[in-house]
Scaffold this motif. Structure first.
Motif, PDB file in Angstrom:
ATOM      1  N   LEU A 240       0.852  -1.198   0.000  1.00  0.00           N
ATOM      2  CA  LEU A 240       0.000   0.000   0.000  1.00  0.00           C
ATOM      3  C   LEU A 240       0.885   1.245   0.000  1.00  0.00           C
ATOM      4  O   LEU A 240       1.938   1.270   0.636  1.00  0.00           O
ATOM      5  N   LEU A 241       0.449   2.259  -0.724  1.00  0.00           N
ATOM      6  CA  LEU A 241       1.135   3.556  -0.680  1.00  0.00           C
ATOM      7  C   LEU A 241       0.167   4.544  -0.037  1.00  0.00           C
ATOM      8  O   LEU A 241      -0.934   4.760  -0.540  1.00  0.00           O
ATOM      9  N   HIS A 242       0.588   5.075   1.096  1.00  0.00           N
ATOM     10  CA  HIS A 242      -0.254   6.069   1.780  1.00  0.00           C
ATOM     11  C   HIS A 242       0.211   7.453   1.319  1.00  0.00           C
ATOM     12  O   HIS A 242       1.313   7.884   1.645  1.00  0.00           O
ATOM     13  N   ILE A 243      -0.608   8.104   0.526  1.00  0.00           N
ATOM     14  CA  ILE A 243      -0.214   9.385  -0.075  1.00  0.00           C
ATOM     15  C   ILE A 243      -0.599  10.531   0.863  1.00  0.00           C
ATOM     16  O   ILE A 243      -1.751  10.634   1.306  1.00  0.00           O
ATOM     17  N   ILE A 244       0.391  11.406   1.129  1.00  0.00           N
ATOM     18  CA  ILE A 244       0.180  12.532   2.047  1.00  0.00           C
ATOM     19  C   ILE A 244       0.405  13.842   1.294  1.00  0.00           C
ATOM     20  O   ILE A 244       1.381  13.971   0.555  1.00  0.00           O
ATOM     21  N   ASP A 245      -0.492  14.790   1.515  1.00  0.00           N
ATOM     22  CA  ASP A 245      -0.342  16.113   0.900  1.00  0.00           C
ATOM     23  C   ASP A 245       0.491  16.977   1.848  1.00  0.00           C
ATOM     24  O   ASP A 245       0.001  17.409   2.898  1.00  0.00           O
ATOM     25  N   VAL A 246       1.775  17.237   1.488  1.00  0.00           N
ATOM     26  CA  VAL A 246       2.642  17.967   2.426  1.00  0.00           C
ATOM     27  C   VAL A 246       2.290  19.454   2.516  1.00  0.00           C
ATOM     28  O   VAL A 246       2.716  20.122   3.440  1.00  0.00           O
ATOM     29  N   ILE A 253      -1.491  21.689  10.023  1.00  0.00           N
ATOM     30  CA  ILE A 253      -2.235  20.465  10.319  1.00  0.00           C
ATOM     31  C   ILE A 253      -1.242  19.425  10.812  1.00  0.00           C
ATOM     32  O   ILE A 253      -0.145  19.294  10.267  1.00  0.00           O
ATOM     33  N   ASN A 254      -1.578  18.718  11.873  1.00  0.00           N
ATOM     34  CA  ASN A 254      -0.681  17.714  12.425  1.00  0.00           C
ATOM     35  C   ASN A 254      -0.773  16.439  11.574  1.00  0.00           C
ATOM     36  O   ASN A 254      -1.703  15.650  11.703  1.00  0.00           O
ATOM     37  N   LEU A 255       0.219  16.289  10.705  1.00  0.00           N
ATOM     38  CA  LEU A 255       0.120  15.178   9.750  1.00  0.00           C
ATOM     39  C   LEU A 255       0.362  13.821  10.391  1.00  0.00           C
ATOM     40  O   LEU A 255      -0.113  12.813   9.892  1.00  0.00           O
ATOM     41  N   ILE A 256       1.078  13.796  11.501  1.00  0.00           N
ATOM     42  CA  ILE A 256       1.288  12.506  12.172  1.00  0.00           C
ATOM     43  C   ILE A 256      -0.065  12.002  12.670  1.00  0.00           C
ATOM     44  O   ILE A 256      -0.434  10.844  12.479  1.00  0.00           O
ATOM     45  N   GLN A 257      -0.795  12.922  13.255  1.00  0.00           N
ATOM     46  CA  GLN A 257      -2.132  12.552  13.747  1.00  0.00           C
ATOM     47  C   GLN A 257      -3.038  12.131  12.578  1.00  0.00           C
ATOM     48  O   GLN A 257      -3.765  11.149  12.662  1.00  0.00           O
ATOM     49  N   GLU A 258      -2.933  12.882  11.475  1.00  0.00           N
ATOM     50  CA  GLU A 258      -3.733  12.579  10.275  1.00  0.00           C
ATOM     51  C   GLU A 258      -3.482  11.162   9.773  1.00  0.00           C
ATOM     52  O   GLU A 258      -4.398  10.424   9.459  1.00  0.00           O
ATOM     53  N   ILE A 259      -2.177  10.837   9.703  1.00  0.00           N
ATOM     54  CA  ILE A 259      -1.812   9.508   9.196  1.00  0.00           C
ATOM     55  C   ILE A 259      -2.347   8.441  10.131  1.00  0.00           C
ATOM     56  O   ILE A 259      -2.923   7.441   9.689  1.00  0.00           O
ATOM     57  N   ASN A 260      -2.204   8.672  11.426  1.00  0.00           N
ATOM     58  CA  ASN A 260      -2.688   7.679  12.382  1.00  0.00           C
ATOM     59  C   ASN A 260      -4.205   7.522  12.295  1.00  0.00           C
ATOM     60  O   ASN A 260      -4.734   6.421  12.439  1.00  0.00           O
ATOM     61  N   GLU A 261      -4.888   8.613  12.018  1.00  0.00           N
ATOM     62  CA  GLU A 261      -6.354   8.529  11.905  1.00  0.00           C
ATOM     63  C   GLU A 261      -6.768   7.664  10.708  1.00  0.00           C
ATOM     64  O   GLU A 261      -7.660   6.836  10.804  1.00  0.00           O
ATOM     65  N   ILE A 262      -6.085   7.908   9.596  1.00  0.00           N
ATOM     66  CA  ILE A 262      -6.429   7.137   8.379  1.00  0.00           C
ATOM     67  C   ILE A 262      -6.061   5.666   8.575  1.00  0.00           C
ATOM     68  O   ILE A 262      -6.796   4.762   8.168  1.00  0.00           O
ATOM     69  N   THR A 263      -4.929   5.447   9.263  1.00  0.00           N
ATOM     70  CA  THR A 263      -4.501   4.076   9.520  1.00  0.00           C
ATOM     71  C   THR A 263      -5.524   3.360  10.400  1.00  0.00           C
ATOM     72  O   THR A 263      -5.787   2.173  10.223  1.00  0.00           O
ATOM     73  N   GLN A 264      -6.104   4.100  11.318  1.00  0.00           N
ATOM     74  CA  GLN A 264      -7.130   3.517  12.195  1.00  0.00           C
ATOM     75  C   GLN A 264      -8.335   3.048  11.368  1.00  0.00           C
ATOM     76  O   GLN A 264      -8.938   2.015  11.643  1.00  0.00           O
ATOM     77  N   GLU A 265      -8.649   3.804  10.309  1.00  0.00           N
ATOM     78  CA  GLU A 265      -9.779   3.415   9.450  1.00  0.00           C
ATOM     79  C   GLU A 265      -9.482   2.084   8.764  1.00  0.00           C
ATOM     80  O   GLU A 265     -10.358   1.239   8.614  1.00  0.00           O
ATOM     81  N   LEU A 266      -8.224   1.906   8.379  1.00  0.00           N
ATOM     82  CA  LEU A 266      -7.819   0.628   7.759  1.00  0.00           C
ATOM     83  C   LEU A 266      -8.027  -0.505   8.747  1.00  0.00           C
ATOM     84  O   LEU A 266      -8.541  -1.565   8.402  1.00  0.00           O
ATOM     85  N   LYS A 267      -7.595  -0.246   9.978  1.00  0.00           N
ATOM     86  CA  LYS A 267      -7.680  -1.263  11.017  1.00  0.00           C
ATOM     87  C   LYS A 267      -9.140  -1.617  11.293  1.00  0.00           C
ATOM     88  O   LYS A 267      -9.494  -2.783  11.466  1.00  0.00           O
ATOM     89  N   TYR A 303      10.154  10.401  12.593  1.00  0.00           N
ATOM     90  CA  TYR A 303       9.080   9.722  13.334  1.00  0.00           C
ATOM     91  C   TYR A 303       8.675   8.406  12.656  1.00  0.00           C
ATOM     92  O   TYR A 303       8.437   7.409  13.315  1.00  0.00           O
ATOM     93  N   PHE A 304       8.586   8.437  11.338  1.00  0.00           N
ATOM     94  CA  PHE A 304       8.049   7.273  10.635  1.00  0.00           C
ATOM     95  C   PHE A 304       9.093   6.294  10.118  1.00  0.00           C
ATOM     96  O   PHE A 304       8.764   5.160   9.823  1.00  0.00           O
ATOM     97  N   LYS A 305      10.346   6.770   9.979  1.00  0.00           N
ATOM     98  CA  LYS A 305      11.251   5.938   9.179  1.00  0.00           C
ATOM     99  C   LYS A 305      11.564   4.579   9.809  1.00  0.00           C
ATOM    100  O   LYS A 305      11.926   3.648   9.099  1.00  0.00           O
ATOM    101  N   SER A 306      11.387   4.446  11.141  1.00  0.00           N
ATOM    102  CA  SER A 306      11.663   3.141  11.737  1.00  0.00           C
ATOM    103  C   SER A 306      10.618   2.120  11.309  1.00  0.00           C
ATOM    104  O   SER A 306      10.879   0.934  11.249  1.00  0.00           O
ATOM    105  N   LYS A 307       9.399   2.580  11.032  1.00  0.00           N
ATOM    106  CA  LYS A 307       8.316   1.636  10.730  1.00  0.00           C
ATOM    107  C   LYS A 307       8.025   1.510   9.230  1.00  0.00           C
ATOM    108  O   LYS A 307       7.725   0.450   8.725  1.00  0.00           O
ATOM    109  N   ASN A 308       8.073   2.619   8.525  1.00  0.00           N
ATOM    110  CA  ASN A 308       7.651   2.609   7.122  1.00  0.00           C
ATOM    111  C   ASN A 308       8.756   3.188   6.251  1.00  0.00           C
ATOM    112  O   ASN A 308       9.533   4.014   6.706  1.00  0.00           O
ATOM    113  N   LYS A 309       8.738   2.782   4.999  1.00  0.00           N
ATOM    114  CA  LYS A 309       9.636   3.455   4.044  1.00  0.00           C
ATOM    115  C   LYS A 309       9.002   4.794   3.697  1.00  0.00           C
ATOM    116  O   LYS A 309       7.765   4.876   3.578  1.00  0.00           O
TER     117      LYS A 309
END
Ligand SMILES: Nc1nc2c(ncn2[C@@H]2O[C@H](COP(=O)(O)OP(=O)(O)OP(=O)(O)O)[C@@H](O)[C@H]2O)c(=O)[nH]1
Ligand SMILES: [Mg+2]
Length: 337
Positions: A240-246, A253-267, A303-309
């Protein structure tokens, strides 16, 4: 054309024709014997995968598919005509399920693959088959067998190697049109994409496929926006590629929170989807100045590089796109080798 990815249909195969009773009545042939022919076979119903079909829309209008019955046998030992089989064209990625039992019957995974859905009944035997040394005048024949009758659920799950997900307006469709043959609608407003799009990326005399789906927002799994029913089309992807608008960084906008919110929807939708390898694609980097890139992106990447590319691209100017495509290709090649 409207995109339909679910349908319920009824398939009714044709009955076999009956065998008949008849006797030979020809001049100069007294006691000509029985001459009743066999019935023809009823038409069967098949599914055939067709790469030019993209939706199940055909089955939302016409839900009952019925094949003709075989003809009854004829005199002079003539066989009744077999009825023609019916072939239902369906998109690759269609799952065929028995509606009553919920069991999977088959999955169409390659072009022109055919699956028998309902078998036509065999024709009955004419009295010609019942002649014996003790019964030369048989008044006996058999009837054709009934054709199969089934209720089926069809579910289309697009078959793609890579799936795009992200908020509306993040640039998913711009990305798929930059790197593949897909030409979806692109617009500077949320929910431009209403249906999944499939694109083929050509690389090194090889190719892989990408699926672009409508955007996700917080609460999609509870029906917000266009909901999450489209996530089914990502279920069979390998990455999966999670596309973020920088540019949203600029709006604080807190993009870390945004990403986590969208990830929660996947879960919420499905844990196996949540566990799929997911790369983070920071898109629209053309909008940030060099200073802003350092200011906004560095901590974020840490913040993300340990978990995701993580990749930085601009789908609009194509910056970083070919490097990303190359990495994806390498990743997919390793999975298959
Ligand atoms: N500057 C800039 N604009 C971009 C880039 N990528 C996409 N856009 C713009 O962002 C807007 C949204 O792009 P889309 O590709 O439609 O976004 P989407 O994620 O498919 O949106 P939905 O279909 O609504 O989920 C359009 O106006 C694009 O031109 C980029 O790399 N740089
Ligand atoms: Mg889109």
């Amino acid at each position: 054309m409207k995109f339909i990815d679910e349908a319920k249909i009824q398939v009714i195969a044709g009955d076999g024709g009956n065998g008949i009773i008849s006797f030979c009545r020809e001049k100069y042939r007294p006691f000509g014997g029985p001459s009743g022919g066999d019935g023809g076979k009823g038409g069967s119903i098949w599914a055939i995968a067709d790469r030019n079909v993209n939706t199940l829309i055909e089955y939302s209008f016409s839900r009952q598919k019925k094949a003709k019955n075989g003809e009854n046998g004829r005199s002079n030992a003539c066989h009744g005509k077999n009825a023609k089989d019916i072939f239902l064209r369906m998109p690759i990625g269609t799952l065929i399920i028995n509606y009553k039992t919920g069991k999977n019957i088959a999955e169409l995974v390659r072009d022109k693959q055919t699956i028998l859905l309902a078998n036509g009944g065999k024709g009955g035997k004419g009295n010609i088959h019942f002649k014996s040394s003790i019964n030369r005048v048989p008044y006996k024949k058999s009837n054709g067998v009934k054709g199969e009758h089934k209720e089926l659920k069809l579910e289309l799950k697009i078959l793609a190697d890579v799936g795009l997900l992200g908020r509306p307006n993040s640039g998913k469709s711009t990305f798929i049109s930059a790197v593949s043959n897909a030409r979806p609608k692109i617009g500077n407003y949320p929910f431009t994409t209403l249906n999944p799009n499939l694109g083929v990326v050509n690389i090194n005399y090889n190719n892989f496929t990408i699926a672009d789906i409508p955007g996700l927002i917080k609460g999609s799994s509870y029906g917000a926006g266009l909901g999450i029913q489209f996530l089914r089309h990502l279920q069979r992807t390998k990455l999966l590629l999670h596309i973020i608008d920088v540019s949203l960084f600029k709006n604080k906008i807190n993009l870390i929170q945004e990403i986590n919110e969208i990830t929660q929807e996947l879960k919420n939708y499905n844990v196996s989807l949540f566990k799929k390898p997911r790369w983070i694609i920071l898109n629209k980097i053309d909008i940030l100045s060099e200073k802003e890139k350092i200011k906004y992106l560095e901590n974020f990447v840490d913040y993300f590089k340990s978990k995701n590319k993580i990749f930085k691209i601009s789908a609009l100017t194509h910056t970083g796109c070919s490097e990303l495509i190359f990495e994806i290709f390498n990743y997919l090649s390793k999975l298959t080798s």
